[in-house]
Scaffold this motif. Structure first.
Motif, short mmCIF file in Angstrom:
data_model
loop_
_atom_site.label_atom_id
_atom_site.label_comp_id
_atom_site.label_asym_id
_atom_site.label_seq_id
_atom_site.Cartn_x
_atom_site.Cartn_y
_atom_site.Cartn_z
N PHE A 178 63.44 53.69 62.28
CA PHE A 178 62.39 54.04 63.22
C PHE A 178 61.14 54.39 62.42
CE2 PHE A 178 65.69 55.70 66.51
CZ PHE A 178 65.90 54.39 66.94
N CYS A 179 60.02 53.72 62.71
CA CYS A 179 58.77 53.93 61.98
C CYS A 179 57.72 54.57 62.88
CB CYS A 179 58.25 52.60 61.46
SG CYS A 179 59.43 51.68 60.44
N VAL A 180 56.99 55.53 62.33
CA VAL A 180 55.94 56.22 63.08
C VAL A 180 54.67 56.22 62.25
CG1 VAL A 180 55.23 58.32 64.27
CG2 VAL A 180 57.67 57.72 64.15
N ASP A 181 53.59 55.64 62.80
CA ASP A 181 52.28 55.72 62.17
C ASP A 181 51.56 56.89 62.83
OD1 ASP A 181 49.59 55.47 61.42
OD2 ASP A 181 49.67 53.28 61.37
N LEU A 182 51.54 58.03 62.14
CA LEU A 182 50.95 59.24 62.71
C LEU A 182 49.44 59.10 62.90
CD1 LEU A 182 52.98 61.78 60.55
CD2 LEU A 182 53.23 61.42 63.02
N THR A 183 48.79 58.33 62.06
CA THR A 183 47.34 58.16 62.16
C THR A 183 46.98 57.39 63.42
OG1 THR A 183 47.18 58.14 59.74
CG2 THR A 183 45.28 57.30 60.98
N ARG A 184 47.67 56.31 63.67
CA ARG A 184 47.38 55.48 64.85
C ARG A 184 48.19 55.90 66.06
NH1 ARG A 184 46.51 52.42 60.50
NH2 ARG A 184 44.69 51.03 60.50
N GLN A 185 49.14 56.80 65.87
CA GLN A 185 49.98 57.27 66.97
C GLN A 185 50.73 56.09 67.62
OE1 GLN A 185 49.92 61.13 68.30
NE2 GLN A 185 50.05 60.68 66.11
N THR A 186 51.46 55.37 66.76
CA THR A 186 52.26 54.25 67.21
C THR A 186 53.67 54.34 66.62
OG1 THR A 186 51.39 52.87 65.40
CG2 THR A 186 50.32 52.67 67.56
N VAL A 187 54.62 53.68 67.27
CA VAL A 187 56.03 53.69 66.85
C VAL A 187 56.59 52.27 66.96
CG1 VAL A 187 58.33 54.62 67.35
CG2 VAL A 187 56.34 56.04 67.73
N TRP A 188 57.46 51.89 66.03
CA TRP A 188 58.15 50.61 66.12
C TRP A 188 59.49 50.73 65.41
CZ3 TRP A 188 54.17 51.82 62.97
CH2 TRP A 188 54.27 51.55 61.60
N ALA A 189 60.31 49.70 65.47
CA ALA A 189 61.64 49.73 64.85
C ALA A 189 61.87 48.48 64.03
CB ALA A 189 62.72 49.88 65.92
N LEU A 190 62.56 48.66 62.91
CA LEU A 190 62.91 47.56 62.01
C LEU A 190 64.43 47.49 61.88
CD1 LEU A 190 60.46 48.32 59.03
CD2 LEU A 190 60.05 46.75 60.94
N ARG A 191 64.91 46.32 61.57
CA ARG A 191 66.32 46.17 61.20
C ARG A 191 66.39 45.06 60.15
NH1 ARG A 191 70.28 45.66 65.99
NH2 ARG A 191 69.95 47.94 65.99
N GLY A 192 66.88 45.41 59.00
CA GLY A 192 66.92 44.45 57.90
C GLY A 192 65.53 44.00 57.49
N GLY A 193 64.56 44.89 57.66
CA GLY A 193 63.19 44.57 57.28
C GLY A 193 62.40 43.80 58.33
N VAL A 201 53.10 52.98 71.90
CA VAL A 201 52.30 54.20 71.77
C VAL A 201 53.19 55.45 71.72
CG1 VAL A 201 50.16 53.35 72.73
CG2 VAL A 201 51.97 54.11 74.27
N THR A 202 52.68 56.48 71.08
CA THR A 202 53.34 57.78 71.03
C THR A 202 52.28 58.86 71.03
OG1 THR A 202 54.92 59.16 69.83
CG2 THR A 202 53.40 57.89 68.49
N ARG A 203 52.74 60.11 71.10
CA ARG A 203 51.87 61.28 70.92
C ARG A 203 52.71 62.31 70.19
NH1 ARG A 203 50.06 63.86 76.28
NH2 ARG A 203 52.25 64.43 76.24
N THR A 204 52.25 62.70 69.01
CA THR A 204 53.03 63.62 68.18
C THR A 204 52.44 65.03 68.23
OG1 THR A 204 51.74 63.01 66.20
CG2 THR A 204 53.73 61.72 66.67
N GLY A 205 52.82 65.87 67.27
CA GLY A 205 52.43 67.28 67.28
C GLY A 205 50.94 67.52 67.33
#
Length: 293
Positions: A178-193, A201-205
């Motif tokens: 699970f990958c989170v770009d805190l600067t852009r406030q985005t999330v995505w997922a990888l498997r085997g690269g 989209v996400t919203r963090t702390g």
């Protein structure tokens, strides 16, 4: 003389009977309750002139017939053609096919064309029916309200963040990450690269509760976790560090003036998808830093 008295009494009796009948003809009916009831339907129609049947005081009279009104001829209105785009009353905002054009029309068209998957768009800065449909689809997918096809500030912000997310910055292993770009406030997922869930989209702390960058792992999961300190349910909870985890948000995700207490907030669809992809041991990589924290 006796004959005259009998005759007089008979006449008086007839008068009394007639007067009695006339006095009760329109007496309100109370249904046996003693008063206050409505008048019979026929009586009401006659009293107001609603009935064509003449009343007791109308019989024997000839009522002149009312003149029959002649129909007036009005010119049939000709259909008018409205030029497109029109203008929303009071705003001066052009509209096409029911969609107002926003101030970020060209930029949103550019980002949607780059992202793909939302329908054909023409990058010309002019709203069209196809652009409207694509923007509405985008707004619905990412929980942007209202879903009206307008390229406003929130739609522009979300489209820009998603279109500029570099998934290659997150280094995944052989399993799921699970990958989170805190600067852009985005999330995505990888498997085997390889990307198995596109950036969303996400919203963090928020300020004072910054979500820290680093590499972690999911170590606890619960489809519906209760937060003791904040007294709120956390659907599709996947914890990774210091009381922080992924979960569905209970507030409007695009309200930037607020944030989480360190958790990674998700839309319902994305929280469900990440729950399906994750497990205890799933790698979690957070990069960058949320602006303002």
């Amino acid at each position: 003389m006796e004959h005259v008295r009998i005759t007089s009494r008979l006449v008086a009796l007839v008068v009394v009977v007639l007067v009695g009948v006339g006095a009760c003809a329109f007496e309100p009916q109370s249904g046996g309750s003693g008063g206050g009831g409505a008048a019979p339907a026929g009586a009401a129609e006659q009293a107001t002139g609603a009935s064509d049947t003449p009343g007791p005081d109308q019989r024997g009279r000839s009522t002149p017939a009312a003149p029959t009104p002649k129909p007036s001829r009005k010119p049939t209105p000709k259909p008018t053609r409205t030029a497109a785009p029109t203008t929303t009353p009071g705003t001066g905002t052009p509209t096409v096919a029911g969609c107002p054009q926003g101030q970020h029309q060209r930029a949103v068209e550019t980002y949607l064309a780059r992202l793909g998957g939302f329908g054909a768009v023409t990058v010309d800065g002019q709203q069209s029916a196809a652009d409207c449909a694509a923007i509405k689809k985008f707004q619905k997918r990412y929980g942007i309200r209202p879903v009206e096809g307008r390229a406003g500030p929130t739609t522009f912000d979300v489209a820009q963040r998603l279109a500029t997310t570099d998934t290659a910055r997150c280094k995944g292993g052989t399993g799921t990450t699970f990958c989170v770009d805190l600067t852009r406030q985005t999330v995505w997922a990888l498997r085997g690269g390889k990307v198995i869930m596109a950036p969303t989209v996400t919203r963090t702390g928020m300020s004072g509760y910054r979500t820290p960058a680093g590499t972690y792992a999911v170590n606890y999961r619960n489809p519906k976790e209760w937060s003791d300190p904040y007294e709120v349910w956390l659907p599709y909870w996947q914890h990774f560090t210091q009381g922080m985890g992924f979960h569905e948000t209970t507030t409007y995700l695009h309200e930037k003036s607020i944030g989480s207490h360190g958790c990674v907030n998700l839309l319902h669809t994305d929280a469900v998808r990440m729950w399906e992809l994750g497990k205890v041991g799933t790698r979690v990589v957070l990069i960058g830093r949320r602006p303002g924290t």
